[in-house]
Structures are given as C-alpha cells and as structure tokens.
Write a protein that holds these residues in place. Structure first.
Motif, PDB file in Angstrom:
ATOM      1  N   UNK A  34       0.826  -1.222  -0.107  1.00 45.38           N
ATOM      2  CA  UNK A  34      -0.054   0.046  -0.060  1.00 45.38           C
ATOM      3  C   UNK A  34       0.725   1.394   0.051  1.00 45.38           C
ATOM      4  N   UNK A  35       1.890   1.262   1.155  1.00 45.52           N
ATOM      5  CA  UNK A  35       2.863   2.445   0.800  1.00 45.52           C
ATOM      6  C   UNK A  35       3.496   2.579  -0.403  1.00 45.52           C
ATOM      7  N   UNK A  36       3.952   1.599  -0.964  1.00 48.34           N
ATOM      8  CA  UNK A  36       4.763   1.418  -2.420  1.00 48.34           C
ATOM      9  C   UNK A  36       3.823   1.983  -3.229  1.00 48.34           C
ATOM     10  N   UNK A  37       2.589   1.555  -3.295  1.00 45.30           N
ATOM     11  CA  UNK A  37       1.726   1.938  -4.416  1.00 45.30           C
ATOM     12  C   UNK A  37       1.452   3.439  -4.480  1.00 45.30           C
ATOM     13  N   UNK A  38       0.991   4.103  -3.220  1.00 46.94           N
ATOM     14  CA  UNK A  38       0.636   5.462  -2.956  1.00 46.94           C
ATOM     15  C   UNK A  38       1.806   6.255  -3.539  1.00 46.94           C
ATOM     16  N   UNK A  47      -9.728  -3.172  -3.837  1.00 47.43           N
ATOM     17  CA  UNK A  47     -10.437  -2.894  -2.314  1.00 47.43           C
ATOM     18  C   UNK A  47     -10.172  -2.148  -1.725  1.00 47.43           C
ATOM     19  N   UNK A  48      -8.775  -1.713  -1.575  1.00 44.32           N
ATOM     20  CA  UNK A  48      -8.352  -0.763  -0.692  1.00 44.32           C
ATOM     21  C   UNK A  48      -7.769   0.457  -1.320  1.00 44.32           C
ATOM     22  N   UNK A  49      -7.319   0.339  -2.396  1.00 42.98           N
ATOM     23  CA  UNK A  49      -6.778   1.663  -3.119  1.00 42.98           C
ATOM     24  C   UNK A  49      -7.958   2.189  -4.176  1.00 42.98           C
ATOM     25  N   UNK A  50      -9.009   1.437  -4.362  1.00 41.78           N
ATOM     26  CA  UNK A  50     -10.054   1.850  -5.393  1.00 41.78           C
ATOM     27  C   UNK A  50      -9.545   2.114  -6.814  1.00 41.78           C
ATOM     28  N   UNK A  51      -8.398   1.323  -7.267  1.00 39.46           N
ATOM     29  CA  UNK A  51      -8.016   1.446  -8.666  1.00 39.46           C
ATOM     30  C   UNK A  51      -9.087   0.878  -9.580  1.00 39.46           C
ATOM     31  N   UNK A  52      -9.111   1.582 -10.847  1.00 43.23           N
ATOM     32  CA  UNK A  52     -10.058   1.239 -11.809  1.00 43.23           C
ATOM     33  C   UNK A  52      -9.957  -0.146 -12.337  1.00 43.23           C
TER      34      UNK A  52
END
Length: 120
Positions: free
Chosen positions: A18-22, A96-101
């Motif tokens: 999650x941290x990496x993605x953001x 589910x967490x980041x809401x990516x399309x």
C-alpha cells in the motif's frame, strides 16, 4: 513461524505494498501533474515500476520474532523473496483498498502475461 508472526508478516507485506503503491502513484503524478488514470504514459510507468519491484522482491514484509532468544539476534525478520506479495494479492488490494479502476488492474495483470509472438 508462529501464527502471530505469520499474521504480522502478512499485515506488514500488505502495508509495504500500500505504501509503495501510493508513493509511486504520487511520484508518477508529480512529473506531469496528471493522475496515472488520466495519462496512459503515466500508467505505463507505474506498471513498469510495479513489475520491477516484484522482480527485485521489494514487496515483502517482516515480523518481530516472539522467541526472546531469536529476538536478541534480530529485531525483525524479513520474509524471503518467494514469500512476497503475489500479483493476485496485489490486484485485490488495488481494487478493494486503493480503489484502482478495473481496467487499470486488468492492464497490470496483462503486463505479466507472456507476450505472444507471431505463429508464422
């Protein structure tokens, strides 16, 4: 690894992703000021970074050993590269967490499929 340690490692692995993605989403956006969902080139750059992180084994967590003797040797034990986040787990977190399309997630997954050369 105890049950508690394994849950901690799983939670840390998810947190690492999650941290990496953001962070990478913000870095990619910083270059043009546009969201990676608005700019195909930005999306490609994020996907390339994601593939590189998986290949290097960057997306893995750690746990704090419960055994006091083991803890004296190491405060944290990082998971081995094969125990890192999987593409399937990442896709669930992206949705589910980041809401990516949905179409972006499909594009990420397709980037891991072997390219098909010409049959001729």
């Amino acid at each position: 690894m105890t049950k508690t340690e394994s849950w901690e490692a799983l939670n840390e692995t998810w947190a690492v992703f999650i941290g990496w993605a953001v962070w990478n989403q913000l870095e990619v956006k910083h270059k043009t000021g546009k969201s990676m969902f608005q700019e195909p080139g930005q999306a490609h750059q994020w996907i390339r970074r994601f593939k590189g992180a998986l290949e290097k084994g960057d997306l893995r967590g750690y746990y704090v050993p419960e055994d006091p003797d083991e803890r004296r040797l190491a405060q944290k034990r990082y998971l081995a590269k094969p125990s890192q986040l999987t593409l399937k787990e990442a896709a669930v977190l992206m949705k589910q967490v980041l809401g990516f399309q949905h179409n972006f997630i499909k594009r990420v997954q397709a980037s891991f499929e072997p390219s098909r050369g010409s049959a001729c």
